[in-house]
Write an enzyme that holds these catalytic residues in place. Structure first.
Site, PDB file in Angstrom:
ATOM      1  CE1 TYR A  97      -0.328  -4.128  -4.256  1.00  0.00           C
ATOM      2  CE2 TYR A  97       1.199  -5.879  -4.851  1.00  0.00           C
ATOM      3  CZ  TYR A  97      -0.079  -5.456  -4.529  1.00  0.00           C
ATOM      4  OH  TYR A  97      -1.106  -6.366  -4.481  1.00  0.00           O
ATOM      5  CB  CYS A  98       1.837   1.051  -0.580  1.00  0.00           C
ATOM      6  SG  CYS A  98       2.599   2.501  -1.340  1.00  0.00           S
ATOM      7  CG  PHE A  99      -3.769   3.143  -3.235  1.00  0.00           C
ATOM      8  CD1 PHE A  99      -4.582   2.172  -3.785  1.00  0.00           C
ATOM      9  CD2 PHE A  99      -4.002   4.472  -3.557  1.00  0.00           C
ATOM     10  CE1 PHE A  99      -5.632   2.506  -4.633  1.00  0.00           C
ATOM     11  CE2 PHE A  99      -5.049   4.825  -4.403  1.00  0.00           C
ATOM     12  CZ  PHE A  99      -5.863   3.842  -4.940  1.00  0.00           C
ATOM     13  CE1 TYR A 126      -4.766  -3.832  -6.859  1.00  0.00           C
ATOM     14  CE2 TYR A 126      -5.910  -1.723  -6.759  1.00  0.00           C
ATOM     15  CZ  TYR A 126      -5.923  -3.078  -7.024  1.00  0.00           C
ATOM     16  OH  TYR A 126      -7.073  -3.681  -7.454  1.00  0.00           O
TER      17      TYR A 126
END
Length: 369
Positions: A97-99, A126
Site C-alpha cells: 500500500y502507498c498513501f 493508507y
C-alpha cells in the site's frame, strides 16, 4: 499485465488476519502513523518524496512522474525491488500500500511484475484503511456494549481487564501508559495516530469474539498523552459502571509493586544499574511535580521529602518499605479524594460493586461462556 488490486471491502479481513503489509510511503510518513503488521520499504526517501511533491505542485503530474523515475532508477531501483522480493519471499501473502493506493503502488507493483512476482496492492491505500479504522472507533454501535470498570487507585482494575480477555479492551495497554500521574512506562507511548490505529484493531478483534459486552477501564479523555476520540469517550461517559473494591493494604502493596519494584527494574534493564536508579528516581520526582499544583505545595514538598528518604533507604539497604509512606500520603491527599468526587458523579450509572472475586463472578453471570 493487469493490475492486481485488493478492494476496500477487504479492509476488515486484512487487519484481523494480521496480513503482512509493505508500506511504500516515505519514512517520515510511516513514522507519523502506520499499522501493526506493516513494514516500511519505501519507494522514495523523504528527500525524493519532497522533490517530487514540489514538482507536482509547480509543473503537474506528468513532470512529477518523470522526476520520480529519474530519481529512482538503475541500482537504486534494483535495491528497492530486491528488498520487496526478499520480504515477499518471507511473507508470500504480503500486500502493498502507498498513501492513496495510487501511483506509488502501481509503479511498485509493475516493477515487481517485471521481476516475476505479482503482489496485490490495496485500493485506497493508507488513507482509506486509516479512515476505516477511525470509523471503527466512532461506530455508534459500540456505545450500548460498553461497561466501565471503575475503582480507586491501586484496586487492581488492570488485573481484572487482563483476566477478562474475551470482553475487555485494554486502553492503557494500547496507550502504553497506566493513565495516572505515575502511569508512565519506560518505553515511549505510541503516536496519537498509532494509538488510534491500534485501538481500532483491538476493537475489531473484540467484535470478532462476539461477546455481549465491551469492558473498558475507567479513563479520562487522556491516557498519558494519547487522546480518546470524543465519540468513543462520550460512549464511555454514558455507559453502566461496575466498581472494584480493595483494602488499603492490598492497594499499597499493589502500588509499591507497580511504582517502585517494576519501574526500578525496568529502568535498570534499560539504563544499567547506576543510571537506572537515577532514571527511576527522576520518574518519581517528575510524577510528583506533574501534580504539584493540584496537590498543593505543602503536600508536594512533604511527598518529595518522603520519596528522597525512601530512595536513600532503598539505595543503601535495598529496602523499599519506606516507599509505602509516600504512597499512603499520595492516596490520602490526592488520589482518594479525587476518586470519591468522580465516583459521586457516576453514582446513577453504578450497577454493581465488589472485590475482584465478586466482580469476576458478576461478569461471568452477565456474559455466559
Amino acid at each position: 499485465m493487469a493490475q492486481n488490486v485488493i478492494p476496500a471491502s477487504e479492509y476488515r479481513a486484512i487487519f484481523l488476519s494480521k496480513r503482512p503489509l509493505i508500506d511504500l510511503r516515505a519514512p517520515v510518513e510511516f513514522t507519523k502513523g502506520a499499522f501493526a503488521s506493516s513494514h516500511n520499504l519505501p519507494l522514495m526517501t523523504d528527500d525524493e518524496r519532497q522533490q517530487v511533491g514540489t514538482c507536482y505542485k509547480q509543473h503537474g503530474p506528468t513532470a512529477a512522474l518523470a522526476l520520480g523515475h529519474q530519481l529512482v532508477q538503475g541500482a537504486v531501483k534494483a535495491a528497492k525491488v530486491d528488498a520487496w522480493l526478499a520480504f515477499c519471499q518471507q511473507h508470500p501473502d504480503a500486500y502493498f500500500y502507498c498513501f492513496r493506493g495510487g501511483m506509488r503502488s502501481q509503479i511498485s507493483q509493475s516493477w515487481l511484475q517485471e521481476a516475476g512476482r505479482d503482489i496485490p496492492y490495496i485500493a485506497g491505500g493508507y488513507k482509506g484503511m486509516r479512515q476505516f479504522l477511525i470509523q471503527t472507533i466512532e461506530d455508534p454501535a459500540l456505545a450500548p456494549q460498553m461497561l466501565i470498570l471503575s475503582g480507586i487507585t491501586g484496586s487492581g482494575k488492570t488485573e481484572v481487564i487482563h483476566q477478562r480477555t474475551e470482553e475487555a479492551v485494554d486502553l492503557e495497554g494500547v496507550a502504553n501508559h497506566r493513565g495516572s500521574s505515575f502511569g508512565k512506562e519506560v518505553t515511549p507511548q505510541p503516536t496519537q495516530i498509532n494509538f488510534e490505529n491500534n485501538l481500532a484493531l483491538a476493537l475489531l478483534q473484540h467484535q470478532q469474539r462476539r461477546t455481549s459486552c465491551l469492558l473498558l477501564e475507567d479513563e479520562s479523555h487522556l491516557v498519558g498523552r494519547c487522546f480518546i476520540s470524543k465519540p468513543f469517550f462520550d460512549g464511555m461517559q454514558a455507559a453502566n459502571v461496575i466498581v472494584l473494591d480493595a483494602s488499603l493494604q492490598d492497594r499499597l502493596q499493589r502500588l509499591l509493586a507497580q511504582y517502585v519494584h517494576k519501574m526500578h527494574h525496568d529502568f535498570c534493564v534499560r539504563d544499567g544499574e547506576e543510571m537506572g536508579f537515577e532514571s527511576f528516581s527522576q520518574y518519581l520526582r517528575q510524577s510528583v511535580n506533574g501534580i504539584s499544583r493540584r496537590l498543593g505545595q505543602q503536600h508536594a514538598t512533604e511527598l518529595l521529602a518522603l520519596i528522597e528518604r525512601a530512595l536513600q533507604e532503598q539505595q543503601q539497604r535495598n529496602n523499599t518499605e519506606l516507599h509505602l509512606e509516600w504512597i499512603a500520603l499520595l492516596l490520602g491527599k490526592y488520589y482518594d479524594p479525587m476518586y470519591e468526587y468522580q465516583l459521586q458523579k457516576k453514582a446513577d450509572r453504578i450497577v454493581f460493586r465488589g472485590d475482584q472475586r465478586a466482580i469476576n463472578q458478576w461478569l461471568d453471570e452477565q456474559t455466559p461462556r
